[in-house]
Motif scaffolding. Structure first.
Motif, PDB file in Angstrom:
ATOM      1  N   ASP A  44       0.825  -1.212   0.000  1.00  9.11           N
ATOM      2  CA  ASP A  44       0.000   0.000   0.000  1.00  9.11           C
ATOM      3  C   ASP A  44       0.857   1.259   0.000  1.00  9.11           C
ATOM      4  OD1 ASP A  44      -2.246  -1.490  -0.033  1.00  9.11           O
ATOM      5  OD2 ASP A  44      -2.655  -1.339   2.108  1.00  9.11           O
ATOM      6  N   LYS A  45       1.965   1.197   0.727  1.00  9.33           N
ATOM      7  CA  LYS A  45       2.855   2.355   0.855  1.00  9.33           C
ATOM      8  C   LYS A  45       3.356   2.838  -0.498  1.00  9.33           C
ATOM      9  CE  LYS A  45       5.933   0.796   3.721  1.00  9.33           C
ATOM     10  NZ  LYS A  45       7.228   0.719   4.406  1.00  9.33           N
ATOM     11  N   TYR A  48       1.266   5.345  -2.040  1.00 10.47           N
ATOM     12  CA  TYR A  48       1.389   6.575  -1.267  1.00 10.47           C
ATOM     13  C   TYR A  48       2.606   7.370  -1.738  1.00 10.47           C
ATOM     14  CZ  TYR A  48       2.438   9.525   2.774  1.00 10.47           C
ATOM     15  OH  TYR A  48       2.752  10.581   3.593  1.00 10.47           O
ATOM     16  N   GLN A  51       2.014   8.849  -5.216  1.00 11.72           N
ATOM     17  CA  GLN A  51       1.188  10.054  -5.182  1.00 11.72           C
ATOM     18  C   GLN A  51       2.004  11.260  -4.747  1.00 11.72           C
ATOM     19  OE1 GLN A  51      -1.950  10.560  -6.226  1.00 11.72           O
ATOM     20  NE2 GLN A  51      -1.783   8.485  -7.026  1.00 11.72           N
ATOM     21  N   LYS A  52       2.857  11.059  -3.766  1.00 11.17           N
ATOM     22  CA  LYS A  52       3.703  12.153  -3.279  1.00 11.17           C
ATOM     23  C   LYS A  52       4.658  12.626  -4.368  1.00 11.17           C
ATOM     24  CE  LYS A  52       2.629  12.706   1.145  1.00 11.17           C
ATOM     25  NZ  LYS A  52       2.245  14.022   1.703  1.00 11.17           N
TER      26      LYS A  52
END
Ligand SMILES: [Zn+2]
Length: 63
Positions: A44-45, A48, A51-52
């Motif tokens: 999942d990370k 993340y 997206q960053k």
């Protein structure tokens, strides 16, 4: 008395860190850099971080 504040805000964890790398205009601390390298795309990370990283203002190409 001078204060030397060499801390920069990490674009991933948004904490102020003294050491890290610059990716275009974004500062990424060594912790996040390490985490990103060791994150598998199925985690999942990973999304993340992606997206960053999309928030980075990439230099415009001359056309
Ligand atoms: Zn960080």
């Amino acid at each position: 008395m001078k204060q030397y504040d060499s801390y920069e805000q990490c674009g991933i964890c948004e904490e102020k860190k003294a050491t890290g790398i610059h990716l275009y205009t974004m500062f990424i601390c060594t912790d996040c850099e390490y985490n990103m390298i060791h994150t598998e795309p199925r985690e999942d990370k990973y999304n993340y971080y992606l997206q960053k990283l999309k928030n980075i203002n990439q230099p415009k190409l001359y056309s």
